[in-house]
Structure formats: C-alpha cells, structure tokens
Scaffold this motif. Structure first.
Motif, PDB file in Angstrom:
ATOM      1  N   LEU A 315       0.843  -1.198   0.000  1.00 23.62           N
ATOM      2  CA  LEU A 315       0.000   0.000   0.000  1.00 23.62           C
ATOM      3  C   LEU A 315       0.882   1.254   0.000  1.00 23.62           C
ATOM      4  N   ALA A 316       1.907   1.215   0.815  1.00 23.37           N
ATOM      5  CA  ALA A 316       2.807   2.370   0.875  1.00 23.37           C
ATOM      6  C   ALA A 316       3.443   2.598  -0.496  1.00 23.37           C
ATOM      7  N   ALA A 317       3.880   1.498  -1.120  1.00 23.34           N
ATOM      8  CA  ALA A 317       4.512   1.618  -2.438  1.00 23.34           C
ATOM      9  C   ALA A 317       3.540   2.215  -3.445  1.00 23.34           C
ATOM     10  N   SER A 318       2.256   1.880  -3.294  1.00 19.93           N
ATOM     11  CA  SER A 318       1.279   2.395  -4.261  1.00 19.93           C
ATOM     12  C   SER A 318       1.142   3.911  -4.142  1.00 19.93           C
ATOM     13  N   VAL A 319       1.269   4.415  -2.934  1.00 23.33           N
ATOM     14  CA  VAL A 319       1.189   5.869  -2.752  1.00 23.33           C
ATOM     15  C   VAL A 319       2.383   6.545  -3.434  1.00 23.33           C
ATOM     16  N   HIS A 320       3.558   5.953  -3.256  1.00 23.31           N
ATOM     17  CA  HIS A 320       4.758   6.506  -3.909  1.00 23.31           C
ATOM     18  C   HIS A 320       4.625   6.455  -5.427  1.00 23.31           C
ATOM     19  N   ARG A 321       4.161   5.308  -5.902  1.00 20.84           N
ATOM     20  CA  ARG A 321       4.026   5.124  -7.348  1.00 20.84           C
ATOM     21  C   ARG A 321       3.069   6.163  -7.933  1.00 20.84           C
ATOM     22  N   ARG A 322       1.959   6.356  -7.226  1.00 22.87           N
ATOM     23  CA  ARG A 322       0.960   7.286  -7.735  1.00 22.87           C
ATOM     24  C   ARG A 322       1.502   8.713  -7.678  1.00 22.87           C
ATOM     25  N   HIS A 323       2.229   8.992  -6.632  1.00 18.72           N
ATOM     26  CA  HIS A 323       2.816  10.323  -6.503  1.00 18.72           C
ATOM     27  C   HIS A 323       3.751  10.603  -7.686  1.00 18.72           C
ATOM     28  N   GLU A 324       4.555   9.577  -8.011  1.00 22.09           N
ATOM     29  CA  GLU A 324       5.473   9.732  -9.152  1.00 22.09           C
ATOM     30  C   GLU A 324       4.691   9.948 -10.450  1.00 22.09           C
ATOM     31  N   ALA A 325       3.650   9.153 -10.592  1.00 22.32           N
ATOM     32  CA  ALA A 325       2.874   9.219 -11.836  1.00 22.32           C
ATOM     33  C   ALA A 325       2.213  10.585 -12.006  1.00 22.32           C
ATOM     34  N   LEU A 326       1.857  11.202 -10.893  1.00 19.07           N
ATOM     35  CA  LEU A 326       1.106  12.456 -10.971  1.00 19.07           C
ATOM     36  C   LEU A 326       1.997  13.676 -10.731  1.00 19.07           C
ATOM     37  N   ARG A 327       3.300  13.416 -10.578  1.00 20.94           N
ATOM     38  CA  ARG A 327       4.228  14.483 -10.198  1.00 20.94           C
ATOM     39  C   ARG A 327       4.127  15.692 -11.121  1.00 20.94           C
ATOM     40  N   HIS A 328       3.963  15.437 -12.410  1.00 17.68           N
ATOM     41  CA  HIS A 328       3.993  16.546 -13.359  1.00 17.68           C
ATOM     42  C   HIS A 328       2.607  16.992 -13.806  1.00 17.68           C
ATOM     43  N   THR A 329       1.593  16.573 -13.060  1.00 11.97           N
ATOM     44  CA  THR A 329       0.253  17.067 -13.388  1.00 11.97           C
ATOM     45  C   THR A 329      -0.110  18.188 -12.410  1.00 11.97           C
ATOM     46  N   ALA A 330      -1.160  18.905 -12.774  1.00  9.43           N
ATOM     47  CA  ALA A 330      -1.472  20.110 -12.009  1.00  9.43           C
ATOM     48  C   ALA A 330      -2.168  19.818 -10.677  1.00  9.43           C
ATOM     49  N   GLY A 331      -2.700  18.604 -10.532  1.00  4.39           N
ATOM     50  CA  GLY A 331      -3.434  18.318  -9.299  1.00  4.39           C
ATOM     51  C   GLY A 331      -4.770  19.028  -9.290  1.00  4.39           C
ATOM     52  N   LEU A 332      -5.106  19.587  -8.147  1.00  5.16           N
ATOM     53  CA  LEU A 332      -6.399  20.261  -8.027  1.00  5.16           C
ATOM     54  C   LEU A 332      -6.420  21.466  -8.957  1.00  5.16           C
ATOM     55  N   ASN A 333      -7.503  21.629  -9.704  1.00 10.98           N
ATOM     56  CA  ASN A 333      -7.487  22.743 -10.641  1.00 10.98           C
ATOM     57  C   ASN A 333      -7.700  24.067  -9.915  1.00 10.98           C
ATOM     58  N   GLN A 334      -7.108  25.062 -10.474  1.00 11.12           N
ATOM     59  CA  GLN A 334      -7.091  26.377  -9.825  1.00 11.12           C
ATOM     60  C   GLN A 334      -8.514  26.891  -9.599  1.00 11.12           C
ATOM     61  N   GLU A 335      -9.403  26.600 -10.531  1.00 10.79           N
ATOM     62  CA  GLU A 335     -10.777  27.087 -10.406  1.00 10.79           C
ATOM     63  C   GLU A 335     -11.466  26.487  -9.186  1.00 10.79           C
ATOM     64  N   VAL A 336     -11.179  25.203  -8.900  1.00 12.38           N
ATOM     65  CA  VAL A 336     -11.790  24.566  -7.736  1.00 12.38           C
ATOM     66  C   VAL A 336     -11.232  25.186  -6.462  1.00 12.38           C
ATOM     67  N   ARG A 337      -9.922  25.366  -6.453  1.00 13.45           N
ATOM     68  CA  ARG A 337      -9.292  25.957  -5.276  1.00 13.45           C
ATOM     69  C   ARG A 337      -9.843  27.371  -5.038  1.00 13.45           C
ATOM     70  N   ASP A 338      -9.937  28.160  -6.087  1.00 10.80           N
ATOM     71  CA  ASP A 338     -10.461  29.526  -5.943  1.00 10.80           C
ATOM     72  C   ASP A 338     -11.911  29.507  -5.467  1.00 10.80           C
ATOM     73  N   ALA A 339     -12.671  28.572  -5.966  1.00  7.61           N
ATOM     74  CA  ALA A 339     -14.074  28.481  -5.563  1.00  7.61           C
ATOM     75  C   ALA A 339     -14.180  28.162  -4.076  1.00  7.61           C
ATOM     76  N   LEU A 340     -13.284  27.280  -3.604  1.00 16.46           N
ATOM     77  CA  LEU A 340     -13.292  26.948  -2.172  1.00 16.46           C
ATOM     78  C   LEU A 340     -12.995  28.193  -1.336  1.00 16.46           C
ATOM     79  N   VAL A 341     -11.999  28.961  -1.782  1.00 15.99           N
ATOM     80  CA  VAL A 341     -11.632  30.176  -1.039  1.00 15.99           C
ATOM     81  C   VAL A 341     -12.818  31.148  -1.023  1.00 15.99           C
ATOM     82  N   LEU A 342     -13.439  31.315  -2.158  1.00 17.84           N
ATOM     83  CA  LEU A 342     -14.542  32.278  -2.255  1.00 17.84           C
ATOM     84  C   LEU A 342     -15.711  31.870  -1.350  1.00 17.84           C
ATOM     85  N   LEU A 343     -16.024  30.565  -1.360  1.00 18.87           N
ATOM     86  CA  LEU A 343     -17.115  30.098  -0.501  1.00 18.87           C
ATOM     87  C   LEU A 343     -16.777  30.309   0.969  1.00 18.87           C
ATOM     88  N   ALA A 344     -15.530  29.969   1.336  1.00 14.11           N
ATOM     89  CA  ALA A 344     -15.131  30.102   2.736  1.00 14.11           C
ATOM     90  C   ALA A 344     -15.024  31.572   3.126  1.00 14.11           C
TER      91      ALA A 344
END
Ligand SMILES: [Fe+2]
Ligand SMILES: [Fe+2]
Lengths: 397, 283
Positions: A315-344
């Motif tokens: 399980l631990a290895a899977s977290v590392h593997r996934r982290h590597e696989a997603l390392r160069h992606t943007a992750g949470l999109n900026q619009e979602v993050r901004d929307a969270l801030v605006l709501l809060a």
C-alpha cells in the motif's frame, strides 16, 4: 405398500408432485401403488416414470399402477457440497477460499457436484472480508435517502453571480470524483466470489450511494444554470490512476481510505461554508454516506493487513508510485481551489478573502490529519503515516 | 494421438447440443483407455449408407435407421446388431389426440377428417400412428386428409418441432386430430401448450422402442465390447457424466433389444417406407 390416490387430479395439475413426494419416502427399488380416475392416467404415468428413471407396471386385477423408485434422484445429490452457512457469525460459515464451482449459489445452499467453474479472480477471504461488512451493509440500507424528498429543492435563495459560478464549479468537480467512486468498486464487485455476500452487498449499495451523490450534485449545479463548470487534465489524470488500478487492496486503499477519507473532510467543509441551503443539504447527505465507505475500506484492509504481513508495504509503495505518476500534473485545478476560497470567504472584502484563504489552508491541514489517523488505524506508525499522507494526490481523490 | 485405430461412431446432428454430448462422451472413453471419435451426419439416410460402406463402426440410429440398416444388411447377406440403448428408448407409445369437445370418439370417425402428423419420416409422429389408423380399417391415402408438419426431414422426428406444430394446429382447430409421442403429450401439457383438459386421447399405439447403437458384423469386436461395457457403466451419480446424460435424455444405458421394433417394422411394411431408400442403395 404406499398408496397414492390421485382421484381426478390431472398430471398437469400437479399429480407428479404427489408421486415424487411418495417416491422420495421409499427406498430406491421399492414400489408405490398409484390410483386415479383421470382419463389417460396410464399414458402420462408411463411417460413420466420413463423420463424420471422410475419403473412402471400394472397392479394385479386392474387395481391401479405400480411405480418403482429409480436411483436417479438420489444419485444427482451424491457428492453435493454444503457451500458454507448463511449466518457469517457461525463457525465455518464463510470459508477462506470458496471453490469456483460454487459459483452463484447462495451461501449455505447445497451445491450439486459437477457445476461449471466461474472465473472469480477475487476469491480469498483474507483479500476481501471484514466482519463488519454485514453491520455496515445494514446501516447503509437503513440510511438510504430519497434525493427527491431529502433535499428541499424549492428552497428560495439568490446568490451573487460569481458565488453561484463557484458552487457550479465545485459541483462539477464533485460529480467527476463521485463517478470514479462509482466505477471503481463496481468493477471489483463483478470479480468477487459471491460467497462473500455481505461484501458484495455493501459495495453494491456503495455504488448506489455514489449514484445518488452524482444525482444531487448535478441537480444543485443545474438549479440556476444550464451549463456545468470545468474538467481538467490534471483532475482526470489523478482519477484515471484509480480507475486503472488492477489490485483490489490497492484500489480500495487509494479510493476508500486516502481518497474518500480526504473527501469526507472536504464535504464537511462545504457543508459548513455552504452559501445556500441546497448546497448545505447535498454535501451533508453525501458526507454521511462517505463515512461508511471509509469505514469499510479501513475495516477490510486492517483485517487483510493482519493476514498478509507485506500488505502495508504494498500500500505504501502504491502511494509513492501514484505520486510519481502524478508528479507533473497540475493536481487540483485552480478554479476549484479559488471556488473553495470564495465560498469560505463569503464575500470580496480583503478581510473576507484573507479569512477564506486561511480556512482553505486549515482544510488542507485537517485533511492531512484525517488521512494520518486512517493510516495509523491500518497499522502504519506516526512517521510513516505522516510521510504517506503528504504524498497524497493534490486532487484530493 | 493416433487416429487410425479409433472406434468411430456416427450420429445425426439434429441439434447443436449433439456436439457437446459426443465431445463429452469422447473424453469419458479416452479417460478409460478407449480411443473413440465421432462423425456427424445431417440425416440418417447418409449415416446408414456410410455405415454400410464401412466409414463408421457404430451408428447411433433412430428406430427407422435401425430398420433401414437391418434390411439393407440382410439383402447384402450381412448382419446388424443393436448393442445398447437408453432407458428412455424402451416402451414408448404414440397417441392420437383430439380436442376434448370433439365429436370424434372412435378411430373410424376420423374418416374424411384432417389429421396432423409430424415429420414424414418420424416413427412416433407419422409412421406408427398412421399404421394404427390403417389397422382400424382406414385407408390413410384415401379416407384421411393427412396434414404434415414436416420439420427437419431426414432427422426421423428426433427434433420435436413437427409434433409441436401439429398440436398447435389442433388447439387452433386447424386439424381434427394430432399424432404425437406420449412423452411429448405430457411435456406439452405440463408446459401449458395444451391447456389442462383441453385434449383427450382418441387412440394409442402399441408400446415400441426407439434409438439404439447399431453395429454391423465387420465391426472391431473388442473395441465394440469395450464401448458397450463403458456405456453400461456410466453412472448418473458421476457429476462429469450427468450433464451429458441429461442432454441425451437418459438416466442409464441398457442392453439393446430388437423386439421393440416389431410395430415399426409392420408400419414401414404397410407404407413401403424402406423401398425408396433401399432402391437408392441399389438393393
Ligand atoms: Fe460519494
Ligand atoms: Fe464514496
């Protein structure tokens, strides 16, 4: 000799049931006497006995007919197996490795020998089972809510345009993630040996939960708008690693523990900072369901980890593997993050935005704490739990 | 795998399940050291001709195919033997059904009426019941309007489609009587094709036998003996064999007997049913 008087009961009216019952009560090779008044009785009797492998004869003096029990009915059940027992709490009820030829038979049924092998790739009790599955399933059934009536869709509210936009963007993001949460367990249900009935039932109702989440989030998003928000490459890349994961333990760890565990914190946050009663209601309903999904993920992985000393490392290895696989992606999109801030934040004042940003930072910290707690419950030590939590996808799910 | 020494059986492909049945039996025989294989024919006439020509060692024959083989063999100075049969091949009967409310109460009253029959080469759906009518003094060609429901000619009625159609025509009143096997009468009644009490038996044939495994006098004796022995040993309690027996419609194989073919022999004699086939073989 046993006598069966069919009187005027015809064969197609159920006469054969009386005959089968009477023959079932005598030994193979023994005879019963049959009488009846229906026309053509002897024709049907002879044809039936021939097809069933019983002997047929006439009784002396036209007193009726004799049937001699053949061996076929009892031969059919030679070598039949008892497929566990229905009540999982009884000893031996749920076996460790149910044979594939038990197939779809109900647990506790007597299974005829010679059944064909089904291909259930998930058939080991230690891979799937949690004693809590039955209780969680019962709880899930009792907690089912009707999207139509559980939410007051006519509640009147009016939000500023940008706040409504932010809600729609968040709903769009939630729907995408709920869809992953529906697809992933559904794929595994089809591979599981049905002997583990409670697990199947629980995952099936979990998929139904996600179906309702998709429904209510879609309804909230389209309450005032006819278009949804944005779906990003980074968000989908994160979810694709879940959908593509072939290993059940790893998939349920990444989805139910890490993903839904994080989502639970997110939904509670949205409930607290919802700008309108409908958003508050739908996120609260979804959060209650997600708590159950997380509970089962933790329960069965904890039991699996006890049986398999290498599981936690996988399980631990899977977290590392996934982290590597997603390392160069943007992750949470900026619009979602901004929307969270605006709501809060609740408004555009500097003071409000500052508070909103602080609250979102606190949300991320709360998510981290939540994940670490779950990881510790699986058996990771504090340090390991902290490290793994830190590597979780920035997309949350 | 050597094929030269295999005991070769012929069977008629009246249904796709025939492949599953014989593949399964082939495995059963192989596991017990008997090299066995099978060939499928689309019709019994080709199978009988092929058997006589020595292409196969054993034929899974319909009762008519048995009589065809026996008659042809006799003309050639050879001998045919029925070595084995199903428990369900013994003591069958055909019945002639009329609607419950039909005014017809005696066979003679069928004169001038429409009688639905199965495939023309079906012992149970055509030859035996029509012979019964002929025995009662009716001239089948002259007194009756025979309505044939020919399905899959060449299969000798193995496929029950013709009998089903005849019964459906009876319930719709399109024929006055229908000729079917007793087992199909029961099956159609239980399946609701004939609503309870809607039909009655006007006449019944004598008991007769159905299929058998036929060998000719040049068959490899040792292999045939082993084949027969292994058939008789097949047990319904064996989970690998049981589905095959269910598909083939038996609980147990029994030794062959030929006295059960006398009624059919009389029927084919009356209708001259063997002559065209024998003539085709040049016999
Ligand atoms: Fe959900
Ligand atoms: Fe979920």
């Amino acid at each position: 000799m046993t006598e069966v008087d069919l009187a005027d009961l015809r064969f197609e009216e159920g006469a054969h049931l009386l005959l089968a019952r009477a023959l079932g009560r005598v030994a193979v090779g023994e005879e019963i006497a049959v009488r009846g008044r229906t026309p053509d009785l002897d024709i049907h009797l002879r044809a039936w006995a021939r097809a069933e492998g019983h002997g047929f004869g006439l009784l002396d003096g036209g007193a009726g007919f004799a049937l001699r029990r053949g061996p076929a009915q009892s031969a059919r059940w030679q070598g039949a197996e008892q497929a566990g027992r229905p009540d999982p709490a009884l000893p031996g009820a749920v076996v460790n490795q149910p044979p594939s030829h038990w197939g779809l038979a109900a647990r506790g049924a007597t299974v005829e020998a010679g059944a064909l092998d089904f291909r259930f790739t998930l058939a080991g009790k230690s891979q799937l089972w949690a004693d809590e599955a039955a209780r969680l399933y019962a709880q899930a059934v009792a907690s089912q809510w009707n999207p139509h009536t559980a939410v007051d869709w006519n509640a009147s509210f009016e939000l500023p345009e940008e706040v409504e936009d932010a809600v729609v963007q968040l709903m769009t993001y939630l729907i995408e993630n709920e869809t992953a949460a529906l697809v992933v367990p559904s794929r595994f249900v089809a591979q599981m040996h049905p002997h583990f009935r409670e697990v199947l039932q629980l995952l099936a109702i979990q998929a139904a939960d996600e179906a309702r989440h998709i429904e209510v989030f879609t309804r909230r998003a389209t309450l005032k708008r006819d278009r949804l928000g944005l779906s990003t490459v980074g968000g989908q890349a994160s979810l694709k690693t879940l959908v593509d994961e072939p290993d059940f333990a790893v998939a349920s760890f990444l989805l139910s523990v890490m993903g839904e565990g994080t989502f639970l914190t997110l939904l509670r946050f949205l409930e607290r900072h919802a700008p309108d009663p409908v958003t508050r209601a739908v996120t609260a309903l979804a959060a209650a369901d997600e708590a159950r999904h997380v509970a089962f993920g933790v329960a069965h992985l904890r039991e699996s980890a006890l049986a398999d000393p290498f599981l936690l490392e996988r399980l631990a290895a899977s977290v590392h593997r996934r982290h590597e696989a997603l390392r160069h992606t943007a992750g949470l999109n900026q619009e979602v993050r901004d929307a969270l801030v605006l709501l809060a934040a609740g408004g555009w004042e500097h003071k409000q935005l500052r508070l909103g940003s602080l609250r979102v930072a606190q949300l991320l910290a709360d998510m981290d704490v939540g994940r670490r707690n779950l990881l510790r419950r699986l058996g990771f030590d504090d340090e390991r739990a902290a490290a793994l939590s830190g590597l979780h996808t920035r997309n949350f799910m | 795998m050597s094929h030269a020494g295999a005991l070769l059986l012929g069977a008629v492909a009246y249904d796709p399940k025939v492949v599953a049945i014989w593949d399964g039996f082939r495995e059963y025989f192989a596991e017990r050291g008997l090299d066995f294989d099978y060939v499928l024919y689309s019709n019994y006439e080709r199978q009988v001709a092929s058997h006589l020509a020595g292409h196969i060692h054993v034929a899974w024959n319909s009762p008519l195919a048995w009589l065809q083989t026996e008659a042809a063999a006799a003309k050639l100075g050879r001998r045919a033997e029925a070595i084995c049969m199903r428990d369900t091949d013994r003591d069958l009967r055909s019945v002639i059904l009329v609607q419950q409310g039909s005014p017809i109460h005696e066979v003679g009253e069928l004169a001038g009426m429409r009688v639905g029959v199965g495939a023309k080469d079906s012992p149970q759906g055509y030859l035996l019941p029509l012979d019964l009518l002929a025995q009662s003094g009716l001239n089948v060609g002259r007194d009756l309007s025979v309505v044939p429901f020919d399905v899959l000619l060449g299969k000798h009625g193995d496929h029950i489609g013709g009998e089903r159609l005849a019964v459906e025509a009876l319930t719709r009143g399109e024929v006055d009587a229908a000729c079917i096997l007793d087992g199909n009468y029961l099956a159609f009644a239980q399946a609701g094709l004939l609503p309870s009490g809607s039909a009655r038996v006007l006449a019944r044939t004598a008991l007769y036998d159905h299929c058998n495994f036929t060998v000719l006098d040049d068959a490899p004796a040792e292999q045939v003996a082993r084949f027969r022995e292994l058939l008789l040993e097949m047990s319904y309690a064996d989970p690998k064999i049981r589905p095959l027996l269910d598909m083939e419609g038996l609980k147990q194989w029994l030794p062959g007997r030929t006295e059960g073919y006398l009624p059919l022999a009389a029927a084919v004699e009356r209708f001259g049913a063997l002559q065209p086939f024998l003539a085709e073989l040049g016999l």
